[in-house]
Motif scaffolding. Structure first.
Motif, mmCIF file in Angstrom:
data_model
loop_
_atom_site.group_PDB
_atom_site.id
_atom_site.type_symbol
_atom_site.label_atom_id
_atom_site.label_comp_id
_atom_site.label_asym_id
_atom_site.label_seq_id
_atom_site.Cartn_x
_atom_site.Cartn_y
_atom_site.Cartn_z
ATOM 1 N N THR A 116 0.835 -1.190 0.000
ATOM 2 C CA THR A 116 0.000 0.000 0.000
ATOM 3 C C THR A 116 0.875 1.248 0.000
ATOM 4 O O THR A 116 2.074 1.183 0.290
ATOM 5 N N LYS A 165 -10.006 -5.210 -0.067
ATOM 6 C CA LYS A 165 -10.080 -4.648 1.288
ATOM 7 C C LYS A 165 -9.181 -3.431 1.428
ATOM 8 O O LYS A 165 -9.574 -2.404 2.011
ATOM 9 N N GLU A 166 -7.951 -3.510 0.892
ATOM 10 C CA GLU A 166 -7.027 -2.376 0.969
ATOM 11 C C GLU A 166 -7.494 -1.217 0.085
ATOM 12 O O GLU A 166 -7.296 -0.045 0.430
ATOM 13 N N GLN A 180 -10.642 -0.512 -0.454
ATOM 14 C CA GLN A 180 -11.719 0.090 0.327
ATOM 15 C C GLN A 180 -11.159 0.987 1.422
ATOM 16 O O GLN A 180 -11.693 2.071 1.697
ATOM 17 N N ALA A 181 -10.094 0.552 2.065
ATOM 18 C CA ALA A 181 -9.483 1.353 3.118
ATOM 19 C C ALA A 181 -8.961 2.689 2.576
ATOM 20 O O ALA A 181 -9.078 3.730 3.221
ATOM 21 N N SER A 191 -17.541 1.449 1.651
ATOM 22 C CA SER A 191 -18.068 0.478 2.604
ATOM 23 C C SER A 191 -18.314 -0.885 1.982
ATOM 24 O O SER A 191 -18.522 -1.870 2.686
#
Length: 256
Positions: free
Chosen positions: A81, A141-142, A144-145, A150
């Protein structure tokens, strides 16, 4: 020597990504590597002459806004990331313009991602182990972060060139690994090979689709290539053993 180098031949993903998101896949055509690595080998870990690999990367770099983020891929599930750039990872995400994400493959499935708005992108290296253990889910997931989303319903995925469902023969161990995983998969993901007990033809594209759909990502494109059978275009480790690597690339263009 430069005058004898043919033009790089790139594939452009066919998907409704926002205009600011750019993506391309290199083929094996257009570089200077010789022999088993002919010609646009971008892998610096496969035994090719390092000078040839560097020259090939320089040729590619002329078409990109920045040097790609080259990962050391280990068939795992870690994601690099912007806040934690990892030396070893099998996926990478960003929300920064002109950061070029790259995945190198020669049979495994490269998956490119973007949000509908183009504010965040990702790329993942999905062999059967990575798929089974959740590399695609971790990538989303990353993303989305980074974006604050959501859910994954507003994200898109594109499946790049990988070993096709008629060429990827696996053993019972691979089937059992998926049976032991928590996410279900379509029965047609593994087709028994006639007269070969314990052997199956695995469908990476179908397995990847089922993993993404299980987390609500349904905008999925691509998945129509076979690295083994399309020898003129793609490197294939399963076909050749000693071979090069091609790259799937994605970046957010700088806003004007």
């Amino acid at each position: 020597m430069n005058n004898s180098v043919p033009a790089l031949k790139l594939l452009k993903p066919e998907w409704p990504a926002p205009p600011r998101v750019k993506a391309a896949v290199t083929t094996r055509e257009g570089g200077i590597s010789q022999g088993s690595y002919h010609s646009l080998n971008l892998g610096d870990h496969v035994g090719d002459d390092p000078k040839c690999v560097l020259a090939n990367r320089v040729l590619l770099g002329k078409l990109l806004p920045n040097e790609p983020i080259w990962l050391k891929q280990v068939h795992g599930v870690k994601v690099s990331t912007p806040d934690a750039r990892l030396d070893e990872a099998d996926a990478v995400v960003t929300n920064k313009p002109n950061e070029v994400l790259a995945i190198m493959t020669a049979d495994c499935l490269p998956v490119l991602f973007t949000s509908e708005s183009g504010d965040v992108i990702g790329a993942a290296h999905a062999g059967w182990r990575g798929l089974c253990n959740g590399v695609l889910e971790n990538t989303v997931k990353e993303m989305q972060a980074l974006s604050g989303a959501s859910s994954a319903k507003n994200m898109l995925a594109w499946f790049g060139p990988a070993i096709g469902p008629t060429a990827f023969e696996v053993g019972t161990d691979v089937l059992e690994a998926y049976q032991d995983a928590k996410i279900s998969f379509p029965n047609q993901s593994f087709v028994a090979v006639p007269n070969k007990p314990g052997k199956y033809l695995a469908n990476l594209y179908l397995l990847a689709r089922s993993r993404l759909e299980s987390i609500g990502l349904n905008q999925i494109y691509g998945g129509h290539y076979c690295t083994v059978n399309q020898e003129e275009q793609f490197f294939s480790y399963r076909r050749d053993g000693v071979t090069g690597r091609f790259a799937s690339l994605i970046w957010i263009s700088q806003s004007k």
